[in-house]
Structure formats: structure tokens, C-alpha cells
Design an enzyme around this catalytic site. Structure first.
Site, PDB file in Angstrom:
ATOM      1  N   TYR A  23       0.819  -1.215   0.000  1.00 35.42           N
ATOM      2  CA  TYR A  23       0.000   0.000   0.000  1.00 35.42           C
ATOM      3  C   TYR A  23       0.852   1.264   0.000  1.00 35.42           C
ATOM      4  CZ  TYR A  23      -3.960  -3.057   1.130  1.00 35.42           C
ATOM      5  OH  TYR A  23      -4.918  -4.040   1.113  1.00 35.42           O
ATOM      6  N   LYS A  29       3.546 -15.330   1.413  1.00 35.08           N
ATOM      7  CA  LYS A  29       3.528 -16.180   0.219  1.00 35.08           C
ATOM      8  C   LYS A  29       4.973 -16.412  -0.200  1.00 35.08           C
ATOM      9  CE  LYS A  29       0.494 -17.031  -2.418  1.00 35.08           C
ATOM     10  NZ  LYS A  29      -0.074 -18.386  -2.704  1.00 35.08           N
ATOM     11  N   ASP A  40      -2.783 -17.837   1.558  1.00 32.72           N
ATOM     12  CA  ASP A  40      -4.009 -18.382   0.945  1.00 32.72           C
ATOM     13  C   ASP A  40      -4.511 -19.584   1.740  1.00 32.72           C
ATOM     14  OD1 ASP A  40      -1.678 -19.669   0.097  1.00 32.72           O
ATOM     15  OD2 ASP A  40      -2.502 -20.242  -1.847  1.00 32.72           O
ATOM     16  N   ASP A  74      -5.011  -7.131   5.821  1.00 31.16           N
ATOM     17  CA  ASP A  74      -6.251  -6.421   5.517  1.00 31.16           C
ATOM     18  C   ASP A  74      -7.360  -7.443   5.260  1.00 31.16           C
ATOM     19  OD1 ASP A  74      -8.016  -4.466   4.824  1.00 31.16           O
ATOM     20  OD2 ASP A  74      -6.956  -3.778   3.028  1.00 31.16           O
ATOM     21  N   ASP A 116     -10.371  -8.954   8.180  1.00 28.15           N
ATOM     22  CA  ASP A 116     -11.809  -8.813   7.899  1.00 28.15           C
ATOM     23  C   ASP A 116     -12.488 -10.174   7.884  1.00 28.15           C
ATOM     24  OD1 ASP A 116     -11.799  -6.102   7.813  1.00 28.15           O
ATOM     25  OD2 ASP A 116     -12.386  -5.903   5.709  1.00 28.15           O
TER      26      ASP A 116
END
Ligand code: NAD
Length: 370
Positions: free
Chosen positions: A143, A194, A227, A251, A255
Site C-alpha cells: 500500500y 507467500k 491463501d 487487511d 476482515d
């Protein structure tokens, strides 16, 4: 007699002042009934600060925040200020706090209260007793990484670019927060990246492992691809204690974990920065929800997310685990007794207002401390 503890309360906009009013009552209760006193200041942030002081966070308020042991924030924003230019919007106040206090570790617990097990979309046996903590890196990664932007290509196409970038220090400092938290909880950390497809993930894995081996061998560390973590969170979320991950994966995973619990009005959060010379970290505690303009001023808001955010401040800034437990148990008992604000209403329960919910929690605290 315990020393004073400096709190800055920034109620903000919409339902912010209503829910923070209930937090203030619990702070008053603690001053009277527990072996701890708080030195509380209040200030303006967001739209309320724009209206009264001409900017979403005055310099004087910023200074108070930097000097406080912990900042408790309600929520900012609302339709009244939606048309303002980006730089002057209420949210800029919150962003300034996060930036200048260098709050790089975002803590989002996902805790399922027994009485609200049915509010989750997952089966009760999967989420009953769930208590996990996601630690998300908040100030680095894709970001913020450079180069970024959208560029025109010679063949007429366009290309969008963002860069995932992490340094050793950025990884180590957020991992240290996760390990320290795990020590106060179940002593297990799962680090997610990852590393199979990203170099920044390889570095992340190596640095977290190195820090663990150097300083946190009493905590069990495992690594998981992000993942897979997303799948495991809905398959068997109770396998986790503390999850630490980068800004982008955090992020998404935070959530996802939040929704295992079912309701926005119940979710607290904390954002932590570097420790000072006494080992106390810069800290901002706030509910995950926004200012909820649709119900503001109607005594309908659920104050529990804010009360649980204050409980996090007790646990993580002030090391008052017993007092934090007391607040969490009072909430648990009031819910078990069948009281609900409208957002968590279920058949057979009694619908109550913000103030009535706050009063019920205070009464429960009285009984428990008697
Ligand atoms: P929101 O979280 O304010 O509200 C979403 C929905 O959840 C609404 O229907 C609301 O009534 C309900 N809700 C939220 N908190 C509740 C509570 N404690 N009790 C009962 N119901 C609750 O999100 P939004 O509607 O997208 O945003 C409203 C404003 O809040 C916007 O200006 C937005 O920018 C701002 N916002 C601020 C923050 C923050 O201060 N950290 C976070 C998110 C949104």
C-alpha cells in the site's frame, strides 16, 4: 495505590460520542472501585474538530495524543463533511494520528461470545469459544511501496503498478509485537506470507524465524501461506492463537476473521507503535466500526466494541489483565442474560438502547466486584 495512567479520549463524530460516553462511565467506575486511577483528557477529532477548530486534528490534540499512554477513539466521518477535499476530510485526523504516532502494528481480535454464537454464518461448533488475534503490519508493504502508479504504454495500453517491499526492521518490529502478545495469550504465533511465490515473503519468513530463535523461543512459531490461512480460518479457526502478517494479507485476513464473529458493533481494535524507554508502546484503541450516521443521536448504537477496545488498552498498555477480564466477563454475562442492542438482536432477546446496555454492564461490574 497505583500511579496515574494518562488517557486521551477522542469521541469523534456520529455514534462516537455516544459509545465513548459509556466507556467514560466504566473508567469512572474503575477509578472508584479498582486499585487504579486514570488521568483522562478529551479532545476533538474528525468532523467535530473541523467544525470547532478548522482542521480534523489540531496540533495541540496531536501533541496530547503523543504524550498520552493510550488514546481511545470513537469514530470519525459523516455526510456533513463528505464534500470536503480529501486533505480536509475527517478521516485525515485519524490518518495523522496513525502516521505521527507511527502505529505499525494493527491488532484485531476475533472473539466469539457464547451468547452470540448463532450470529456467525459458520456452524456453532466451529466458532464456539473462538479467541484469536490478528496482527497486521500497518505502515509498510504494497500500500506504500514505490514505484507505484498508472502509466501509458507505447502500444496504447495502460499499466498499473504497486510494489510490495519490506525491510528487516519493518518485519522484526511487527513480529516482536506478535510474539509479545502471544506470551500474554496462548503462546503460539502463525506467520503468514507467500514465500512460495514472493521474495518479500521469503525475507518475511526468514526474519520472523530469526527473531523467534533469538528472543522468543518460549513461543511456538509456525509458518503458513496466506491463501491456506484464508481457508483454515473458515475451516478450523480455533487452531490459531496469534496470526502475524503483512499489510495486504492482514487487511483481508483480519476482515475474514472479524466476520467469524458476526457483528460490527462487537469488534475492538488496537494500533501499536514503538516502545518508549519504559517499554510502553504508543497506542490507539478504537472500535472497528465507523460513525454510523444512520443511527447517530438515537441511543441505538452498540457500545460494546468501544468497551472492549478499552479492555484491550487495560490489557496491552497498562498490563491490567484482571481488569480487562472483568470488563469482558461483564459483557459476556449481560449478553447471556438476554440483553441486545438492535444490531445484535436475536429472537427471544430483549432489545435495549446504548445507555441501557451501558448501565447493565456497570451493574454487572458492581456485582462481580462486590
Ligand atoms: P459504519 O461502520 O459507520 O456503519 C455500517 C453499518 O453498521 C451501519 O448500518 C451502522 O448503523 C452499523 N453500525 C456500525 N457500528 C455500529 C454500532 N456500534 N452499533 C450498531 N450498529 C452499528 O460504516 P459506514 O456506514 O460505511 O461509514 C459511516 C461513516 O463512518 C463514513 O463517514 C465513514 O467514512 C466513517 N468510517 C469511519 C471509521 C473510523 O472512524 N475508524 C471506520 C469506518 C467508517
Amino acid at each position: 495505590m497505583a500511579a496515574n495512567k494518562k488517557l486521551l479520549i477522542l469521541p469523534g463524530d456520529g455514534i462516537g460520542p455516544e459509545v465513548m460516553g459509556q466507556v467514560q462511565l466504566v473508567i469512572d467506575w474503575m477509578d472508584k472501585r479498582r486499585a487504579v486511577t486514570f488521568d483522562v483528557e478529551t479532545g476533538l477529532v474528525g468532523g467535530a474538530a473541523i467544525d470547532a477548530e478548522g482542521s480534523p486534528l489540531a496540533d495541540a490534540t496531536m501533541e496530547k495524543a503523543s504524550n498520552a499512554d493510550a488514546v481511545l477513539l470513537g469514530a470519525v466521518g459523516g455526510p456533513k463533511w463528505d464534500e470536503l477535499p480529501f486533505e480536509q476530510k475527517p478521516e485525515r485526523g485519524l490518518l495523522r494520528l496513525r502516521k505521527e504516532m507511527e502505529l505499525y502494528a494493527n491488532l484485531r481480535p476475533a472473539l466469539v461470545f457464547d451468547a452470540l454464537v448463532e450470529a456467525s454464518t459458520l456452524k456453532p461448533e466451529v466458532v464456539k469459544g473462538l479467541d484469536i488475534m490478528i496482527v497486521r503490519e500497518l505502515t509498510g508493504g504494497i500500500y506504500f511501496g514505490e514505484p507505484r502508479g498508472i502509466e501509458d504504454l507505447p502500444d496504447g495500453q495502460r499499466r498499473g503498478i504497486n510494489t510490495q517491499v519490506y525491510t528487516t526492521n519493518e518485519i522484526r518490529r511487527v513480529a516482536a509485537v506478535a510474539f509479545e502478545l502471544a506470551r500474554k495469550r496462548g503462546k503460539r504465533v502463525t506467520s503468514c506470507e507467500k514465500a512460495n511465490v514472493m521474495e518479500s515473503g521469503v525475507l518475511w519468513r526468514q526474519e520472523v524465524q530469526k527473531l523467534h530463535d533469538e528472543s522468543f523461543q518460549d513461543v511456538a512459531l509456525s509458518h503458513m501461506y496466506a491463501d491456506n490461512a484464508a481457508m483454515q480460518l473458515v475451516r478450523n479457526p480455533k487452531q490459531f492463537d496469534v496470526i502475524v502478517t503483512d499489510n495486504l494479507f492482514g487487511d483481508i485476513l483480519s476482515d475474514e476473521a472479524a466476520m467469524l464473529t458476526g457483528s460490527l458493533g462487537m469488534l475492538p481494535s488496537a494500533s501499536l507503535g514503538d516502545p518508549d524507554k519504559h517499554g510502553r508502546r504508543q497506542a490507539l484503541y478504537e472500535p472497528v466500526h465507523g460513525s454510523a450516521p444512520d443511527i447517530a443521536g438515537q441511543d441505538l448504537a452498540n457500545p460494546i466494541a468501544s468497551l472492549l477496545s478499552f479492555a484491550m488498552a487495560l490489557r496491552y498498555t497498562f498490563d491490567l489483565a484482571e481488569d480487562a477480564d472483568l470488563i469482558e466477563q461483564a459483557v459476556q454475562r449481560v449478553l447471556a442474560g438476554g440483553l441486545r442492542t438492535a444490531d445484535i438482536m436475536s429472537p427471544g432477546a430483549a432489545k435495549v438502547s446504548t445507555v441501557t446496555m451501558g448501565q447493565a454492564i456497570l451493574r454487572q461490574l458492581d456485582q462481580m466486584a462486590a
